[in-house]
Design a protein around this motif. Sequence first.
Motif, PDB file in Angstrom:
ATOM      1  N   THR A 401       0.862  -1.179   0.000  1.00 23.95           N
ATOM      2  CA  THR A 401       0.000   0.000   0.000  1.00 23.95           C
ATOM      3  C   THR A 401       0.896   1.226   0.000  1.00 23.95           C
ATOM      4  O   THR A 401       1.824   1.321   0.811  1.00 23.95           O
ATOM      5  N   PHE A 402       0.592   2.145  -0.891  1.00 26.05           N
ATOM      6  CA  PHE A 402       1.412   3.347  -1.013  1.00 26.05           C
ATOM      7  C   PHE A 402       0.724   4.534  -0.345  1.00 26.05           C
ATOM      8  O   PHE A 402      -0.505   4.626  -0.314  1.00 26.05           O
ATOM      9  N   GLY A 403       1.542   5.445   0.150  1.00 26.92           N
ATOM     10  CA  GLY A 403       1.043   6.716   0.648  1.00 26.92           C
ATOM     11  C   GLY A 403       0.446   6.638   2.037  1.00 26.92           C
ATOM     12  O   GLY A 403       0.446   5.589   2.682  1.00 26.92           O
ATOM     13  N   LEU A 404      -0.033   7.795   2.479  1.00 24.35           N
ATOM     14  CA  LEU A 404      -0.600   7.896   3.822  1.00 24.35           C
ATOM     15  C   LEU A 404      -2.110   7.664   3.786  1.00 24.35           C
ATOM     16  O   LEU A 404      -2.765   8.019   2.804  1.00 24.35           O
ATOM     17  N   PRO A 405      -2.667   7.087   4.862  1.00 23.74           N
ATOM     18  CA  PRO A 405      -4.119   6.926   4.902  1.00 23.74           C
ATOM     19  C   PRO A 405      -4.818   8.276   5.100  1.00 23.74           C
ATOM     20  O   PRO A 405      -4.234   9.210   5.670  1.00 23.74           O
ATOM     21  N   LEU A 406      -6.038   8.334   4.647  1.00 25.85           N
ATOM     22  CA  LEU A 406      -6.815   9.569   4.753  1.00 25.85           C
ATOM     23  C   LEU A 406      -7.730   9.505   5.969  1.00 25.85           C
ATOM     24  O   LEU A 406      -8.339   8.470   6.230  1.00 25.85           O
ATOM     25  N   ARG A 407      -7.781  10.592   6.702  1.00 28.99           N
ATOM     26  CA  ARG A 407      -8.775  10.714   7.790  1.00 28.99           C
ATOM     27  C   ARG A 407      -9.853  11.654   7.260  1.00 28.99           C
ATOM     28  O   ARG A 407      -9.611  12.848   7.057  1.00 28.99           O
ATOM     29  N   ARG A 408     -11.037  11.094   7.024  1.00 32.60           N
ATOM     30  CA  ARG A 408     -12.065  11.818   6.289  1.00 32.60           C
ATOM     31  C   ARG A 408     -12.876  12.763   7.160  1.00 32.60           C
ATOM     32  O   ARG A 408     -13.007  12.557   8.380  1.00 32.60           O
ATOM     33  N   LEU A 409     -13.421  13.749   6.495  1.00 33.78           N
ATOM     34  CA  LEU A 409     -14.438  14.590   7.114  1.00 33.78           C
ATOM     35  C   LEU A 409     -15.769  14.143   6.531  1.00 33.78           C
ATOM     36  O   LEU A 409     -15.943  14.140   5.314  1.00 33.78           O
ATOM     37  N   ARG A 410     -16.654  13.710   7.372  1.00 33.26           N
ATOM     38  CA  ARG A 410     -17.968  13.265   6.885  1.00 33.26           C
ATOM     39  C   ARG A 410     -19.031  14.156   7.516  1.00 33.26           C
ATOM     40  O   ARG A 410     -19.221  14.080   8.735  1.00 33.26           O
ATOM     41  N   PRO A 411     -19.714  15.012   6.807  1.00 34.87           N
ATOM     42  CA  PRO A 411     -19.583  15.269   5.373  1.00 34.87           C
ATOM     43  C   PRO A 411     -18.389  16.179   5.088  1.00 34.87           C
ATOM     44  O   PRO A 411     -17.881  16.846   6.013  1.00 34.87           O
ATOM     45  N   PRO A 412     -17.950  16.244   3.828  1.00 38.29           N
ATOM     46  CA  PRO A 412     -16.825  17.134   3.488  1.00 38.29           C
ATOM     47  C   PRO A 412     -17.152  18.583   3.830  1.00 38.29           C
ATOM     48  O   PRO A 412     -18.309  19.003   3.785  1.00 38.29           O
ATOM     49  N   LEU A 413     -16.098  19.324   4.155  1.00 33.24           N
ATOM     50  CA  LEU A 413     -16.288  20.701   4.628  1.00 33.24           C
ATOM     51  C   LEU A 413     -16.086  21.683   3.462  1.00 33.24           C
ATOM     52  O   LEU A 413     -15.061  21.607   2.783  1.00 33.24           O
ATOM     53  N   PRO A 414     -17.040  22.578   3.237  1.00 39.80           N
ATOM     54  CA  PRO A 414     -16.822  23.590   2.188  1.00 39.80           C
ATOM     55  C   PRO A 414     -15.584  24.431   2.511  1.00 39.80           C
ATOM     56  O   PRO A 414     -15.336  24.758   3.675  1.00 39.80           O
ATOM     57  N   ILE A 415     -14.815  24.738   1.510  1.00 44.09           N
ATOM     58  CA  ILE A 415     -13.564  25.473   1.732  1.00 44.09           C
ATOM     59  C   ILE A 415     -13.359  26.469   0.583  1.00 44.09           C
ATOM     60  O   ILE A 415     -13.767  26.209  -0.562  1.00 44.09           O
ATOM     61  N   TYR A 416     -12.732  27.601   0.918  1.00 46.46           N
ATOM     62  CA  TYR A 416     -12.435  28.582  -0.132  1.00 46.46           C
ATOM     63  C   TYR A 416     -11.035  28.281  -0.662  1.00 46.46           C
ATOM     64  O   TYR A 416     -10.070  28.176   0.116  1.00 46.46           O
ATOM     65  N   VAL A 417     -10.916  28.102  -1.959  1.00 49.01           N
ATOM     66  CA  VAL A 417      -9.630  27.781  -2.583  1.00 49.01           C
ATOM     67  C   VAL A 417      -9.313  28.831  -3.647  1.00 49.01           C
ATOM     68  O   VAL A 417     -10.137  29.087  -4.525  1.00 49.01           O
ATOM     69  N   GLU A 418      -8.140  29.409  -3.499  1.00 53.73           N
ATOM     70  CA  GLU A 418      -7.692  30.369  -4.513  1.00 53.73           C
ATOM     71  C   GLU A 418      -6.870  29.595  -5.544  1.00 53.73           C
ATOM     72  O   GLU A 418      -5.959  28.837  -5.174  1.00 53.73           O
ATOM     73  N   VAL A 419      -7.205  29.770  -6.788  1.00 59.54           N
ATOM     74  CA  VAL A 419      -6.578  28.984  -7.854  1.00 59.54           C
ATOM     75  C   VAL A 419      -5.762  29.896  -8.754  1.00 59.54           C
ATOM     76  O   VAL A 419      -6.193  31.006  -9.093  1.00 59.54           O
TER      77      VAL A 419
ATOM     78  N   ALA B  90     -10.290   2.848   2.409  1.00 53.43           N
ATOM     79  CA  ALA B  90      -9.424   2.748   1.233  1.00 53.43           C
ATOM     80  C   ALA B  90      -7.946   2.733   1.627  1.00 53.43           C
ATOM     81  O   ALA B  90      -7.094   2.341   0.829  1.00 53.43           O
ATOM     82  N   GLY B  91      -7.630   3.120   2.852  1.00 50.94           N
ATOM     83  CA  GLY B  91      -6.239   3.221   3.281  1.00 50.94           C
ATOM     84  C   GLY B  91      -5.632   1.915   3.739  1.00 50.94           C
ATOM     85  O   GLY B  91      -4.443   1.872   4.073  1.00 50.94           O
ATOM     86  N   VAL B  92      -6.438   0.846   3.821  1.00 51.63           N
ATOM     87  CA  VAL B  92      -5.897  -0.448   4.260  1.00 51.63           C
ATOM     88  C   VAL B  92      -6.256  -1.506   3.229  1.00 51.63           C
ATOM     89  O   VAL B  92      -7.251  -1.373   2.508  1.00 51.63           O
ATOM     90  N   PRO B  93      -5.445  -2.582   3.138  1.00 57.82           N
ATOM     91  CA  PRO B  93      -5.763  -3.635   2.163  1.00 57.82           C
ATOM     92  C   PRO B  93      -7.139  -4.242   2.421  1.00 57.82           C
ATOM     93  O   PRO B  93      -7.548  -4.410   3.581  1.00 57.82           O
ATOM     94  N   ARG B  94      -7.836  -4.567   1.337  1.00 63.90           N
ATOM     95  CA  ARG B  94      -9.199  -5.085   1.441  1.00 63.90           C
ATOM     96  C   ARG B  94      -9.250  -6.360   2.292  1.00 63.90           C
ATOM     97  O   ARG B  94     -10.177  -6.552   3.086  1.00 63.90           O
ATOM     98  N   SER B  95      -8.247  -7.236   2.130  1.00 60.94           N
ATOM     99  CA  SER B  95      -8.287  -8.511   2.861  1.00 60.94           C
ATOM    100  C   SER B  95      -8.206  -8.296   4.373  1.00 60.94           C
ATOM    101  O   SER B  95      -8.760  -9.073   5.149  1.00 60.94           O
TER     102      SER B  95
END
Lengths: 486, 215
Positions: A401-419, B90-95
């Motif tokens: 497994t690559f990368g860091l796990p995500l800690r979610r916001l449920r529901p997602p939070l509206p945010i102002y993004v300058e592009v 999604a951050g951990v293997p399904r198994s």
Amino acid sequence: MFGVILLPNFGLQTVLRHQPEIRLTGPVALLGGDAGGKTFVLQCNAAARTAGVQVGMTSSQGLGRCGTLRLLTRSLEQETTVATALLESAFSCSPWVEATADGVSTFEIRHARSDPETLAGILLEHLARLDLEAQIGFAANPDLALLAAHAAEPSLVVHDARAFLADLPVTVLDLSPHAAAVLQKWGIGTLGALGALPPQELTRRLGSEGRALWERASGRSQRLLRLAVLPVSYEESLEFEYEVQTLEPLLFVLRRFLDQLVLRLETIYRVPAALTLKLRFEDSKEYHRHFTIPAPTNNVETLFRVLHTHLENFAAPASIQSLYLAATPAPASREQFGLFETALRDPNRFSETLARLHALLGVQGAGIGYPEDTHRPNAFRLDPPDFLHLPESGTSREPPTFGLPLRRLRPPLPIYVEVSRRTPVQVTSGVIKGSVRAARGPYQLLGGWWGTDRWTCEEWDVELVQGGLYRLSRQAEGWFLEGTYD
Amino acid sequence: MPSPSSSKIIELRELLAAKYPAIPQKTTGYLPTEVAPLDVALQGGLPLGGMTEVVGQAGSGLLLATLIRATHQRRGLLALIDGGDAFDIAGVPRSALSRLLWVRSPTAAKTVQAADLILRDGNLNLVVLDLRSVSTDETRRISASSWYRLQRVVEPTTTAFVVLTRQPLVRGARPRLMLTARFGLNAFDCRQQDLLGRLHVELVRGQEEHIQRIA
């Protein structure tokens, strides 16, 4: 050798079985009705008989004799349940069993391992645990065994038929009025006297009934048993005399039901694998619930906890009028733990814990999470855990497994993004604020375009100057903070 | 048959246990986490029958994912009590998910109640209480007695109990570890196992037991 189990005052016993407070004290009578709608006393207990109440009296006559007489009505459901329990008890002794009459079961013993006296003791103890008072008789033929059961206190084994029958009154033989009158005229009062009469002469005067009476009086009657089939329904029910509004009386009766069902199943070497509970309310509505026991057991405490935990969090819409509980039989589970496998030590306890978690957090509050078959972000389902049947693990090599796990916001939070140049450069919300050091994206996601549930979004991973990795998404409604990578 | 002197020692122990029930019991074993810096800091792994607090923001999600994977490889069972409902499968293997009981709790109070139920159950090897997504105001409202109760519940079991927090919170937690790390976008190009080496773990409470064990 034949045995007969007799439940005296069968109807009354069935009604009183789940009401020990009435059974143990006071005069009680069971009422029956005739075609004309008139009610009369069908059976009564010893206390009622002592007070002068007799079978056949009307309820008014009974109450006239005994002011404290408690009148009960028949329960056909209970009678069916007890008749089934009686048959099961008989089947525990022999495969050749007859349901002779209400509260009477006859069985034949061949090649018995224990003597009749021991067998009678075991049966009496088992029936006493079912709150049933029984009389048991053993003799060389079914009719003689029935007479022995009637005379038993509480068990009797007839070795010498002639001596046993000699002093019994002829009234035990269910005589027709004509035969009773004739025998009375002849001065024949006991079975001994009846058996001493010449059978041909008796047949000439009383017909076939005379022959049958003589055979029974002399202990020589022979007949084949009408073999019964072992019942497969294990259920208990009770119609409350009063409407139940609190949990305690309900639990009290349920506990008794479980005791009885487990005992009955033990006679066929089975344990409950599932329970079905039905409640009927004052407004005639019904509630059904099926409980699967993860590790089938005959531990009443464990089974009771399953029901208790559920009912603790159950709100009845109205007062409860009747209760029904059925058990599904299964062989007892025997778990052999693997050397390296850490399975559930107590599956039933875990099931109870899960029920409590569901009561606390809702059904979607605890379970095994699995991703749905879609690329839509945050799409998952929660299944009930099945830790008893887990797939083999740890043997095959998992893809890394690559990368860091995500800690979610449920529901997602509206945010102002300058592009700037189509890339986020500044984010501002109630949770995070700062300049973007680096960003990866956009990751375009699209699905459901073939149907009505079309969705699309654009995801970005951003690293802020002050530190912190975040996932942003741009949807039709604007920008959202999806969560934090940590 | 015990000798008179040993029976006196047993009696004395029982007397002390009855008089001072708060005295922490000796750890019955350790559960390796496969997170090398953490296992090194704890000299073996998470204490069984103990309550371990891991304080930190960056890296704690990686630690959680590693614990889930390690439990799966060990054929164990794990419960995650997810305060704030923030866990992403999604951050951990399904198994590995088949051995993970995910408890989604919306409030701190219900989170503690759920932890109490699961610890009393005693069927699971590892219980993780994740309070990182619960607001500070809510976590502060968790009474000290709740933490002591959880500690008492877990003590007689062989369950390892881990509490993930953003700030030191759990009274009586022993050991307490501070977790720090700094990740950039290049972390997405690395395997999770390689990222574990970037975690810095500091034991801030529980050194006494640590020293005793070494001795």
